[in-house]
Enzyme design. Structure first.
Site, mmCIF file in Angstrom:
data_model
loop_
_atom_site.group_PDB
_atom_site.id
_atom_site.type_symbol
_atom_site.label_atom_id
_atom_site.label_comp_id
_atom_site.label_asym_id
_atom_site.label_seq_id
_atom_site.Cartn_x
_atom_site.Cartn_y
_atom_site.Cartn_z
ATOM 1 N N GLY A 15 0.807 -1.220 0.000
ATOM 2 C CA GLY A 15 0.000 0.000 0.000
ATOM 3 C C GLY A 15 0.843 1.275 0.000
ATOM 4 N N GLN A 16 0.131 2.402 0.015
ATOM 5 C CA GLN A 16 0.810 3.703 -0.076
ATOM 6 C C GLN A 16 1.841 3.865 1.039
ATOM 7 O OE1 GLN A 16 -1.482 7.153 0.996
ATOM 8 N NE2 GLN A 16 -0.167 8.574 -0.138
ATOM 9 N N ARG A 40 -2.399 -8.739 -1.813
ATOM 10 C CA ARG A 40 -2.087 -8.755 -3.244
ATOM 11 C C ARG A 40 -0.729 -9.422 -3.455
ATOM 12 N NH1 ARG A 40 -2.839 -2.436 -3.588
ATOM 13 N NH2 ARG A 40 -2.100 -2.756 -1.479
ATOM 14 N N TYR A 147 -15.577 4.396 7.629
ATOM 15 C CA TYR A 147 -14.129 4.347 7.865
ATOM 16 C C TYR A 147 -13.803 4.944 9.233
ATOM 17 C CZ TYR A 147 -9.171 5.521 7.111
ATOM 18 O OH TYR A 147 -7.820 5.648 7.220
HETATM 19 N N1 SER Z 1 -6.432 9.424 3.743
HETATM 20 C C1 SER Z 1 -7.558 8.816 4.408
HETATM 21 C C2 SER Z 1 -8.760 8.897 3.572
HETATM 22 O O1 SER Z 1 -8.891 9.848 2.840
HETATM 23 C C3 SER Z 1 -7.809 9.491 5.725
HETATM 24 O O2 SER Z 1 -7.147 8.823 6.733
HETATM 25 O O3 SER Z 1 -9.598 8.053 3.661
#
Ligand code: SER
Length: 324
Positions: A15-16, A40, A147
């Site tokens: 990931g990033q 992945r 989230y």
């Molecule tokens: N970068 C994340 C998002 O935009 C925030 O923690 O979901």
């Protein structure tokens, strides 16, 4: 508490953040002592060539147990998560991965007596009824995105495992992370990365947030620094554990556009807000990170100017070489 960190597993290493964190941890702890893993099976050469890579689904607890045993792991950086925009499209998936994945890591840490667990949180933990500016460490957490809900629950879970089981578990609330190596995936702050790709390619940028949407942001160099410094801090100095506020800069799309224009005067932008605007509007403008500064000496290096300069330097070079 035995808190040696010698054999490390990074979950979400493609990931990033994971892709850059893995390389930094390998520099510090040795290539063979940092095992990269992701659901992945496509690690970039930089990760595959200088150390071990394992394909793991964090939802598969027994597979995770096997990998921890096989590599004699004592510490885990758990970065696999569904971000805010994808989370709003599929809230059930977001809950399953972010909560049940973290629970698998926490439960194995207790069962297998691991030394240290790092599970990041996010500024998405805030939502309603909170001050928008310089939000305090212990302000009210009422997120409106799934989230955010999973991030608050994750923080509480980690703190519960610290007090109930004596587990050394740590985490920090990342702002939007800006980087030039691996693209972010499925977040609301992704515009602040995408915009640079358009700028170096000479394309007009279509921004999915409105021009005055102020959000907290951080350059990857500071994100890695914060993560490693918190992980290496003396546990006895920590009053907080899983929810440290960290800040570096805050800006609007318009302010970032103006900053890029100083280097690319012909750059153009158009604002076409989509469903992510509502998520961004529920978040705070800026963050008070005095607890992190006090408990583990946190201090960022990059402001908007230094970050913009570095992003344009690296991505311009990549574009010249046909890499993007
Ligand atoms: N970068 C994340 C998002 O935009 C925030 O923690 O979901």
């Amino acid at each position: 508490m035995n808190n040696k960190m010698e054999r490390i597993l990074v979950i979400g290493a493609i990931g990033q953040i994971g892709s850059e964190l893995t390389l930094e941890l390998r520099k510090r702890y040795g290539n063979n002592n940092v095992i990269a893993s992701d659901v992945r099976n496509s690690p970039p050469p930089a990760i595959k060539e200088n150390g071990i890579f394992e394909t793991i689904d964090v939802m598969d607890k027994e597979a995770l147990r096997t990998i921890i045993k096989k590599h004699n792991i004592d510490s885990i950086f758990h970065l696999a998560a569904i971000l805010s925009a994808v989370g709003e499209k599929d809230p059930q998936l977001c809950w399953n991965i972010n909560i049940n994945g973290s629970l698998n890591v926490l439960n194995l840490a207790v069962e297998m007596k691991l030394n240290r667990i790092i599970i990041p949180s996010s500024m998405a933990a805030w939502g309603k009824n909170v001050e928008k500016e310089n939000v305090k460490q212990d302000s009210v957490l009422q997120p409106t995105s799934m989230y955010g809900v999973t991030k608050v629950a994750g923080e509480l879970l980690c703190d519960y495992y610290v007090s109930k089981f004596g587990l050394d578990c740590r985490g920090l609330r990342y702002p939007g992370i800006i980087s030039h190596e691996t693209l972010p995936g499925g977040g609301t702050t992704d515009y602040a990365v995408d915009i640079f790709y358009s700028a170096v390619k000479g394309e007009k940028y279509k921004c999915f947030l409105s021009e005055n949407t102020m959000l907290p942001m951080m350059f990857m160099g500071d994100c890695i620094k914060a993560t490693v410094e918190l992980a290496e801090a003396d546990f006895n100095n920590l009053i907080h554990h899983s929810n440290f506020n960290v800040a570096a800069m805050s800006f609007t799309p318009k302010q970032l556009f103006e900053e890029i224009k100083k280097f690319r005067p012909d750059f153009e932008i158009e604002y076409v807000p989509d469903f992510r605007q509502e998520i961004a509007d529920s978040w705070v403008y800026s963050i008070d990170d005095s607890a992190a500064r006090k408990e583990w000496n946190w201090k960022p290096d990059y402001d908007i100017t230094a970050m913009t300069k570095r992003m344009l330097e690296v991505l311009t070079e990549k574009h010249k070489n046909g890499l993007i």
